[in-house]
Design an enzyme around this catalytic site. Structure first.
Site, PDB file in Angstrom:
ATOM      1  N   ASN A 175      18.381  35.379  27.324  1.00 22.35           N
ATOM      2  CA  ASN A 175      18.420  34.209  28.195  1.00 22.35           C
ATOM      3  C   ASN A 175      17.210  34.286  29.125  1.00 22.35           C
ATOM      4  OD1 ASN A 175      18.910  32.212  30.048  1.00 22.35           O
ATOM      5  ND2 ASN A 175      20.804  33.104  30.865  1.00 22.35           N
ATOM      6  N   TRP A 176      16.244  33.434  28.849  1.00 24.81           N
ATOM      7  CA  TRP A 176      14.992  33.486  29.619  1.00 24.81           C
ATOM      8  C   TRP A 176      15.126  32.834  30.989  1.00 24.81           C
ATOM      9  CZ3 TRP A 176      10.842  31.673  25.479  1.00 24.81           C
ATOM     10  CH2 TRP A 176      10.777  32.640  24.472  1.00 24.81           C
ATOM     11  N   LYS A 177      16.230  32.144  31.214  1.00 20.08           N
ATOM     12  CA  LYS A 177      16.432  31.439  32.488  1.00 20.08           C
ATOM     13  C   LYS A 177      15.213  30.544  32.782  1.00 20.08           C
ATOM     14  CE  LYS A 177      19.678  34.961  33.752  1.00 20.08           C
ATOM     15  NZ  LYS A 177      20.428  35.686  34.770  1.00 20.08           N
TER      16      LYS A 177
ATOM     17  N   HIS B  91      27.156  29.150  32.028  1.00 15.32           N
ATOM     18  CA  HIS B  91      26.568  30.360  32.616  1.00 15.32           C
ATOM     19  C   HIS B  91      26.935  30.385  34.103  1.00 15.32           C
ATOM     20  CE1 HIS B  91      23.680  33.205  34.180  1.00 15.32           C
ATOM     21  NE2 HIS B  91      23.560  33.665  32.949  1.00 15.32           N
TER      22      HIS B  91
ATOM     23  N   GLU C  94      25.314  30.939  36.639  1.00 14.27           N
ATOM     24  CA  GLU C  94      24.364  30.257  37.515  1.00 14.27           C
ATOM     25  C   GLU C  94      24.602  28.741  37.508  1.00 14.27           C
ATOM     26  OE1 GLU C  94      20.904  32.207  35.878  1.00 14.27           O
ATOM     27  OE2 GLU C  94      21.633  34.073  36.764  1.00 14.27           O
TER      28      GLU C  94
ATOM     29  N   GLY D 156      21.602  40.328  37.116  1.00 17.63           N
ATOM     30  CA  GLY D 156      20.374  40.446  37.897  1.00 17.63           C
ATOM     31  C   GLY D 156      20.453  41.476  39.008  1.00 17.63           C
TER      32      GLY D 156
ATOM     33  N   GLU E 185      30.173  37.899  31.310  1.00 16.97           N
ATOM     34  CA  GLU E 185      29.080  38.204  32.229  1.00 16.97           C
ATOM     35  C   GLU E 185      29.644  38.320  33.639  1.00 16.97           C
ATOM     36  OE1 GLU E 185      25.047  37.055  30.356  1.00 16.97           O
ATOM     37  OE2 GLU E 185      25.696  35.479  31.713  1.00 16.97           O
TER      38      GLU E 185
ATOM     39  N   SER F 288      22.659  42.800  33.499  1.00 16.33           N
ATOM     40  CA  SER F 288      21.803  43.987  33.650  1.00 16.33           C
ATOM     41  C   SER F 288      21.811  44.886  32.413  1.00 16.33           C
ATOM     42  CB  SER F 288      22.200  44.786  34.904  1.00 16.33           C
ATOM     43  OG  SER F 288      22.004  44.015  36.074  1.00 16.33           O
TER      44      SER F 288
ATOM     45  N   GLY G  52      19.284  39.056  30.184  1.00 18.74           N
ATOM     46  CA  GLY G  52      18.434  38.249  31.045  1.00 18.74           C
ATOM     47  C   GLY G  52      17.069  38.887  31.199  1.00 18.74           C
ATOM     48  N   GLY G  53      16.863  39.554  32.321  1.00 17.17           N
ATOM     49  CA  GLY G  53      15.550  40.105  32.678  1.00 17.17           C
ATOM     50  C   GLY G  53      14.879  40.895  31.570  1.00 17.17           C
TER      51      GLY G  53
HETATM   52  P1  13P Z   1      20.284  40.045  33.634  1.00 18.43           P
HETATM   53  O1  13P Z   1      20.245  40.762  32.303  1.00 18.43           O
HETATM   54  O2  13P Z   1      18.952  39.767  34.208  1.00 18.43           O
HETATM   55  O3  13P Z   1      21.242  40.726  34.583  1.00 18.43           O
HETATM   56  O4  13P Z   1      20.918  38.586  33.363  1.00 18.43           O
HETATM   57  C1  13P Z   1      22.097  38.488  32.653  1.00 18.43           C
HETATM   58  C2  13P Z   1      22.367  37.069  32.338  1.00 18.43           C
HETATM   59  O5  13P Z   1      22.651  36.277  33.196  1.00 18.43           O
HETATM   60  C3  13P Z   1      22.216  36.656  30.933  1.00 18.43           C
HETATM   61  O6  13P Z   1      22.711  35.362  30.729  1.00 18.43           O
END
Ligand code: 13P
Length: 262
Positions: free
Chosen positions: A15-17, A103, A105, A175, A169, A214, A235-236
């Site tokens: 997930n590149w956000k 998600h 967010e 994050g 999640e 994470s 994510g990251g």
């Molecule tokens: P991180 O891996 O950066 O914690 O993000 C997780 C996430 O929200 C994937 O959708």
């Protein structure tokens, strides 16, 4: 509920956000494509979820690689006066096969309710997109012992739609660098599968449940060893091709030979 994962191909998603521009997205996709090929024979299913303006770039760069592309959100309606929104039909037309729904967010920053998330999953499945529905509790809810109650509430309006995956999640792990331990993730995943089984019977055996929060190459092997963790939503670490490929490798051991990339 049996945790036999034989029918569940592991799935690793990035997930590149709201990161990257086209040039960077293109470079990342090419490294992923070449890296996945070099990993060789037995791989999990892989997909990336770029923001909307990068979809075309990712689809083009990953063509014929076996690596899928998905959207990060959709609106439940197919067309209409919804400025700033994107429909499932538009995602399919752009070359997406998957879409994230709910998600945390989106739930937190856009006030998405469990019912709205469920309606997005239905809309996605209607146009042939595979919805990845995200669920998970906040730190306060976990501290208050409400984890299962929150997950139950988030599951309640969902249906066993074709292609639907769940992603657990926990909000406190996103994050934050504080991943759930494999055991904590396993307990939540087993709960989700048990509840799915109570409502949809044997569909729970084939339901894939990804862990997100994470995930790194340092913790992915431990997570992959858990019987109900069927993959990762990263994510990251998915923005770094080397780290994302290392996470993919952690889940490769669980994939079967018939699941090779083309
Ligand atoms: P991180 O891996 O950066 O914690 O993000 C997780 C996430 O929200 C994937 O959708």
């Amino acid at each position: 509920m049996s945790s036999d994962r034989a029918g569940r191909r592991p799935f690793v998603a990035g997930n590149w956000k709201m990161h990257l521009v086209r040039r960077e997205a293109d470079a990342l996709c090419r490294k992923l494509r070449d890296g996945a090929k070099a990993l060789g024979s037995v791989l999990p299913e892989i997909a990336v979820f770029p923001s909307f303006p990068l979809l075309g770039t990712a689809v083009e760069a990953l063509a014929a690689s076996g690596i899928g592309v998905g959207g990060q959100d959709l609106r439940a309606e197919e067309w209409g006066a919804f400025t700033g929104d994107v429909s499932g039909r538009q995602l399919v037309d752009a070359g997406a096969s998957w879409v994230l729904c709910g998600h945390s967010e989106r739930r937190q920053l856009h006030g998405e309710t469990d019912e709205l998330v469920a309606s997005k999953a239905v809309a996605a499945a209607r146009v042939g997109l595979r919805p990845v529905v995200c669920v998970g509790e906040s730190r306060e809810q976990r501290r208050a012992g409400e984890t299962f109650a929150v997950l139950d509430r988030q599951l309640a309006p969902l249906d066993a739609l074709p292609g639907l995956l769940l992603a657990y999640e926990p909000v406190w792990a996103i994050g934050s660098g504080e991943t759930a331990t494999p055991e904590v993730a396993q307990v939540a995943h087993a709960h989700l599968r048990r509840r799915w089984g109570e409502r949809f019977g044997s569909a729970a055996l084939t339901l894939r449940i990804l862990y997100g929060g994470s995930v790194t190459p340092e913790n992915s092997t431990g997570l992959a060893a858990m019987p109900d963790v069927d993959g990762a939503l990263v994510g990251g670490a998915s923005l770094d091709p080397g780290r994302f490929l290392a996470i993919i490798s952690s889940f490769a051991a669980l994939a079967r030979p018939s699941e090779e990339l083309p």
